[in-house]
Design a protein around this motif. Structure first.
Motif, mmCIF file in Angstrom:
data_model
loop_
_atom_site.group_PDB
_atom_site.id
_atom_site.type_symbol
_atom_site.label_atom_id
_atom_site.label_comp_id
_atom_site.label_asym_id
_atom_site.label_seq_id
_atom_site.Cartn_x
_atom_site.Cartn_y
_atom_site.Cartn_z
ATOM 1 N N ILE A 185 -34.928 57.852 18.770
ATOM 2 C CA ILE A 185 -33.900 56.894 19.156
ATOM 3 C C ILE A 185 -33.081 56.545 17.916
ATOM 4 O O ILE A 185 -33.631 56.125 16.903
ATOM 5 N N PRO A 186 -31.780 56.785 17.994
ATOM 6 C CA PRO A 186 -30.971 56.536 16.805
ATOM 7 C C PRO A 186 -30.879 55.043 16.487
ATOM 8 O O PRO A 186 -30.858 54.224 17.399
ATOM 9 N N PHE A 187 -30.862 54.707 15.205
ATOM 10 C CA PHE A 187 -30.664 53.305 14.828
ATOM 11 C C PHE A 187 -29.809 53.226 13.586
ATOM 12 O O PHE A 187 -29.885 54.092 12.722
ATOM 13 N N SER A 188 -28.976 52.229 13.531
ATOM 14 C CA SER A 188 -28.127 52.102 12.359
ATOM 15 C C SER A 188 -28.295 50.751 11.667
ATOM 16 O O SER A 188 -27.871 50.588 10.540
ATOM 17 N N ALA A 232 -20.711 51.727 5.542
ATOM 18 C CA ALA A 232 -20.580 50.348 5.991
ATOM 19 C C ALA A 232 -21.962 49.720 6.053
ATOM 20 O O ALA A 232 -22.947 50.397 6.326
ATOM 21 N N SER A 233 -22.042 48.430 5.792
ATOM 22 C CA SER A 233 -23.311 47.737 5.910
ATOM 23 C C SER A 233 -23.206 46.716 7.019
ATOM 24 O O SER A 233 -22.168 46.095 7.200
ATOM 25 N N CYS A 234 -24.285 46.562 7.758
ATOM 26 C CA CYS A 234 -24.289 45.566 8.834
ATOM 27 C C CYS A 234 -24.134 44.163 8.246
ATOM 28 O O CYS A 234 -24.802 43.821 7.275
ATOM 29 N N CYS A 235 -23.228 43.380 8.827
ATOM 30 C CA CYS A 235 -23.161 41.963 8.468
ATOM 31 C C CYS A 235 -24.151 41.267 9.392
ATOM 32 O O CYS A 235 -23.996 41.289 10.605
ATOM 33 N N ASP A 251 -22.119 46.584 16.802
ATOM 34 C CA ASP A 251 -22.992 45.616 17.455
ATOM 35 C C ASP A 251 -22.575 44.202 17.044
ATOM 36 O O ASP A 251 -22.214 43.982 15.892
ATOM 37 N N VAL A 252 -22.663 43.266 17.970
ATOM 38 C CA VAL A 252 -22.383 41.868 17.628
ATOM 39 C C VAL A 252 -23.663 41.274 17.047
ATOM 40 O O VAL A 252 -24.630 41.031 17.759
ATOM 41 N N ALA A 253 -23.668 41.067 15.731
ATOM 42 C CA ALA A 253 -24.902 40.620 15.083
ATOM 43 C C ALA A 253 -25.046 39.104 15.106
ATOM 44 O O ALA A 253 -26.151 38.582 15.134
#
Lengths: 646, 359
Positions: A448-451, B131-134, B78-80
């Protein structure tokens, strides 16, 4: 799958055409197609003639899955809740078990109906394209059939029918799926009353309701007829009023009912023979239908949309006490009468198989429905738990109900695992596959891909909940390696520690130390300052942690403490080979410091290390300074200690 | 204190709706009476994620309550996190590293529409260009702070498109939560459970204080402060424990409660009833924590000033826990409360409204 069933896709690419195609799976429901020249083992391993630096394309081929449609996703999610309730009901072994299962089966059907309603609403919207509308229509057809089959299977295989008198249930089923007649009757009755019989729907509605056994509606409709005052109408009304009814509540036995019914029909037959109804063809037909006259039933066939609508009506008047196991033979008869044996549709075949109690055939047929196994998975599951499937175990060798159910659950769960959001639902299904569910999760979860780290955490949690520690570890490793690639050694180290991955931890600690040799700066000191017991994950990390502590003490001017730490490090046997020169060089300022740091014994330790490590090339230019410093320190220390001794 | 010991309080109404996307953040729109039933959601795990503005349409006659979408906004990543600044503006954190200031605009027709008022594009990134997740946002009036997996802290203000200040290597690990302690002071937590207090006025890029959640590398999953006592900070973590600090005293936890099975996804104090706490977990539990004997203390028989959460021991004995919803076996990702209504987003792609909470 036979050759004829194979689907053909054209890959529109020139290079692919010339070189040929290769393909590889891309988890979970895609494969990548690319230009590839086939080689055999005998051919030389050289670059293909087609290879070039020019850009070439990779095509992703994907199984289109209708369950991923937003409206059907609601069905998937809602039914997964019911699925879980079924499983917990089974494990609770409640005494009301049969009743509970029946309730849950109805819940599934109401979910399907809600879905049909949603689809219907969507079709009505203006902002969708024609092709979308066609697609929605297809879904409606599919799920309508599913509900119809499910309902019949519920009656035959799940519900407990008192005395096995199946007809009332069968009528319910037909009424439910052909609501048109009742609706029309309501429209007619509520409308203009005076000339009701002139309405083109009037007689079809009377017959439709008559066939569904809705005698009250038939009588109401007849009463609205302007000729109701005539004797023939009065007589028919009287006859219908005296129709014997059978149900469990009025507590007459089936034999008694049969007797009453026989009397009633004999009486009607006498009246027909006396030509009492002859003045009105339609009423006469109604009466002839009641007594089961062949020609009358042949005449009425055209009013029936399907053979099973016909069947229910026919049985109601001719075999009202039919037992469920007799249904199959009557079903075949109806099909013969309706002359549709040669053009039966899929739905017809499944319903016939169900009435013949051929569960194998039912399941075989519904497997081929194009809703990606939602139906067969849930139906097989509930049939398994209700015990209907296990009955077959006695009949067929090497068949177990559990394995059949599991194979469907596995397929369905796997399909959901291929979706970026529904994978969590998919896991629920795989969890209930006793034999190889866990192994399937073990294979699918890491794919399952995750980022984001949040999702990584989620996957790790699912793995740990199932004690799949190697999966959790591999996800940590992936996240660690990623962090490393992004230049975040500290984060990588944390992931390595989270999975207690000793070798990876050592590798990362080495990186930090080597970086220090290069530029004299320790990376991630905020992390190293607070290592705590995690340090024990690897020797190299212990060394790094201690070395960082040494630095801090040195900067704080705590030379004495610093010296102790250095000596214990030198003696510890965990110093990396490449770091000896650095570590020994650190001793120089301490050996030369104004305040005496090292005792004589400490100095021996340093000298011992020097002798042992003198061959290290990086030390070559420092070794003489070190020896000198050590010697001077030794003299200072010996004198100091001698003074103390006195 | 696991679910079996928590009693199910059936007195309130539960309304569920399947929304065809997994909701990661759900927030009531704050403010006046007219916005009582409005809320926003942000999704994750979709190919195209959305931020949606909803209205819980209440129909008293049929007892039929369902939400309908007023406006939908396609969101990149994704809305974090979602945090309201005031009733018309809220900030969103994206896994693409951007922060957006969203506006609930009322059009001339009277319809409401979500639009993107300001964007801080890719302010979280790694040195290799990825890019890094905020991961989280904190709000103090018009000031915003964002933290991300890149270990960076960005200070923003709703009045400017420019980043006011960026602390680039604030942490060698990913930052997961952030909280304003004062207008100039923030608290961050990282992947290893290291908590750092930063003085935003200080010119040095080092924290003023560092302490640990626990010695075992446990990741905090949410951070909140007490509505009336900001120095009282509570963290939920991935193992389901709730840790409380009194930052006036020192940085050792006052108490640690083993609460949920699985990871705690969100904790909220009730803004109007600070003695009431709500929490939800990855094991599908949603709990209402309430102080025992509150009537007694109301009558002055007990010292009502003492905050239960600051009691060093036996906290469990002073609290009652109610299960707000039978567990669905799937993670409850987010929750929010307004008056006596709780809404939550669950991993089965549904949102639930729980009406009539006993406060």
């Amino acid at each position: 799958m036979s050759q004829d069933d194979a689907k053909i896709f054209l890959i529109p690419n020139e290079l692919c055409r010339r070189a040929g195609l290769g393909a590889t799976w891309k988890p979970l429901n895609q494969f990548a197609v690319f230009p590839h020249e086939r080689r055999t083992v005998r051919q030389k391993d050289i670059p293909s003639n087609f290879a070039s630096t020019a850009q070439s394309s990779v095509f992703l081929v994907q199984h289109s899955i209708i369950l991923y449609h937003p409206i059907l996703r609601k069905l998937v999610n809602e039914s997964s809740g019911t699925f879980l309730t079924v499983q917990s009901t089974v494990s609770s072994k409640s005494s009301e078990f049969k009743g509970e299962i029946l309730k849950l089966s109805r819940q599934y059907r109401s979910i399907i109906r809600a879905c049909l309603e949603n689809l219907q609403d969507e079709i009505g919207k203006n902002n969708i394209t024609n092709s979308e509308r066609d697609e929605l229509r297809d879904y409606i057809t599919i799920f309508y059939s599913i509900e119809c089959i499910w309902h019949l299977c519920e009656i035959l295989f799940i519900d407990v029918i008192p005395g096995n008198i199946v007809l009332p249930y069968l009528l319910d089923w037909v009424r439910f799926h052909f609501p048109k007649h009742e609706r029309n009757a309501a429209l007619l009755i509520s409308g203009d009353v005076t000339s009701l019989e002139l309405h083109e729907d009037y007689w079809p509605t009377v017959f439709g309701n008559f066939l569904q056994g809705r005698i009250k509606i038939v009588r109401t409709l007849l009463r609205q007829n302007s000729a109701f005052g005539s004797s023939v109408f009065q007589l028919v009304d009287e006859v219908l009023k005296t129709m014997p009814t059978y149900n469990v509540i009025n507590s007459i036995s089936i034999n008694e009912f049969n007797l009453q019914w026989k009397h009633w029909t004999t009486d009607i037959q006498l009246k027909i023979d006396a030509k009492q109804f002859i003045t009105n063809h339609n009423l006469n037909l109604l009466m002839r239908l009641i007594v089961g006259e062949e020609e009358a039933w042949a005449e009425i066939q055209s009013h029936c949309e399907t053979w099973y609508e016909f069947l229910a009506g026919w049985l109601f008047y001719t075999e009202p006490s039919v037992k469920s196991f007799e249904l199959g033979q009557f079903a075949k008869l109806s099909i013969r009468k309706m002359r549709i044996k040669d053009h039966m549709k899929h739905l017809d075949r499944v319903l016939l198989a169900a009435m013949e109690f051929d569960l194998f055939e039912v399941i075989k047929e519904i497997q081929h429905m194009t809703e990606n196994g939602w139906f067969v998975c849930h139906l097989a599951d509930i049939l398994h738990h209700s015990g209907s499937l296990s009955v077959l175990e006695k009949e067929v060798e090497n068949f177990t109900s559990e394995n059949l159910r599991e194979s469907f659950l596995l397929d369905y769960g796997t399909i959901l695992m291929g979706h970026s959001s529904l994978w969590e639902v998919g896991l629920n299904y795989l969890d209930y596959c006793q034999n190889i569910g866990l192994q399937a999760v073990e294979l699918l979860l890491p794919r399952i891909p995750f980022s984001t780290e949040t999702k990584a955490h989620k996957l790790i949690r699912e793995a740990r909940n199932r004690e799949l520690h190697s999966v959790a570890q591999s996800i940590c490793k992936i996240q660690g390696t990623r962090s490393l690639k992004r230049g975040r050694v500290g984060n990588a180290l944390t992931w390595a520690l989270k999975s207690q991955d000793g070798p990876f931890t050592s590798y990362l600690a080495d990186l930090v130390l080597k970086k220090y040799i290069e530029n004299g700066e320790l990376n991630s000191t905020d992390l190293l300052d607070n290592l705590g017991s995690c340090m024990l994950a690897s020797d190299r990390l212990i060394f790094l942690g201690k070395y960082n502590e040494f630095h801090k003490l040195y900067q704080a001017g705590e030379y004495k403490e610093c010296g102790h730490l250095l000596i214990s490090l030198l003696a510890s046997k965990i110093v990396p080979k490449y770091f000896w020169s650095v570590l020994l060089s650190e001793a120089i300022p301490l050996l030369e410091s104004e305040e005496l740091v090292f005792s004589a014994n400490d100095t021996y330790t340093i000298q011992h290390c020097l002798e042992e490590k003198e061959a290290i090339p990086q030390l070559a230019d420092k070794i003489s300074i070190l020896r000198l410093a050590a010697a001077r320190n030794l003299s200072r220390a010996l004198m100091f200690e001698a003074q103390l001794a006195q | 204190m696991h679910s079996d010991s928590a009693s199910i309080n059936m007195s309130h109404n539960l309304h569920g709706t399947f929304v065809s996307e997994k909701i990661n953040k759900i927030r009531w729109r704050p403010g006046g009476i007219q916005s009582l039933n409005l809320f926003v959601t942000g999704s994750i795990d979709n190919e195209k994620n959305t931020i949606k503005l909803w209205d819980f349409c209440e129909n008293d006659e049929e007892n039929d309550i369902y939400p309908f979408t007023i406006s939908s906004y396609m969101y990149d990543g994704d809305v974090a996190d979602i945090q309201f600044i005031n009733q018309d503006y809220f900030a969103c954190a994206s896994s693409s590293g951007s922060v957006h200031l969203m506006n609930i605009a009322v059009q001339s027709s009277g319809d409401m529409l979500l639009n993107n008022y300001m964007e801080w594009d890719k302010i979280h990134y790694f040195n290799n260009g990825e890019a890094s997740c905020c991961t989280a946002l904190a709000i103090y009036e018009n000031d915003l702070v964002s933290v991300g997996e890149d270990g960076r802290i960005n200070v923003l203000t709703a009045q400017s498109k420019n980043v006011i200040r960026s602390i680039d290597d604030a942490d060698s690990c990913s930052l997961g939560c952030v909280l304003f302690l004062k207008h100039n002071e923030i608290l961050t937590s990282n992947l290893r459970g290291q908590m750092k207090i930063w003085d935003l006025r200080s010119q040095t890029n080092t924290p003023t204080k560092t302490f640990m959640l626990s010695g075992d590398q446990v990741t905090p999953t949410c951070l909140i402060f007490h509505p009336t006592q900001r120095h009282l900070v509570i963290a939920g973590d991935e193992l389901g424990a709730i840790t409380t600090w009194d930052l006036r005293q020192n940085t050792f936890p006052v108490n640690v409660l083993n609460a949920h099975e699985g990871s705690i996804n969100e904790i909220h104090f009730h803004p109007d009833h600070p003695d009431q706490l709500f929490s939800c977990s990855s094991a599908g539990e949603i709990w209402h924590w309430s102080t025992k004997n509150k009537h007694q203390s109301f009558m002055g028989l007990e010292d009502s000033d003492v905050n239960v959460w600051l009691a060093p021991d036996n906290v469990k004995n002073k609290l009652e826990v109610f299960t707000l919803m039978p567990t669905l076996g799937k993670s409850i990702n987010t929750l929010d409360l307004n008056k006596n209504k709780v809404i939550c987003g669950c991993a089965n792609e549904a949102i639930y409204l729980i009406n009539g909470i006993n406060l």
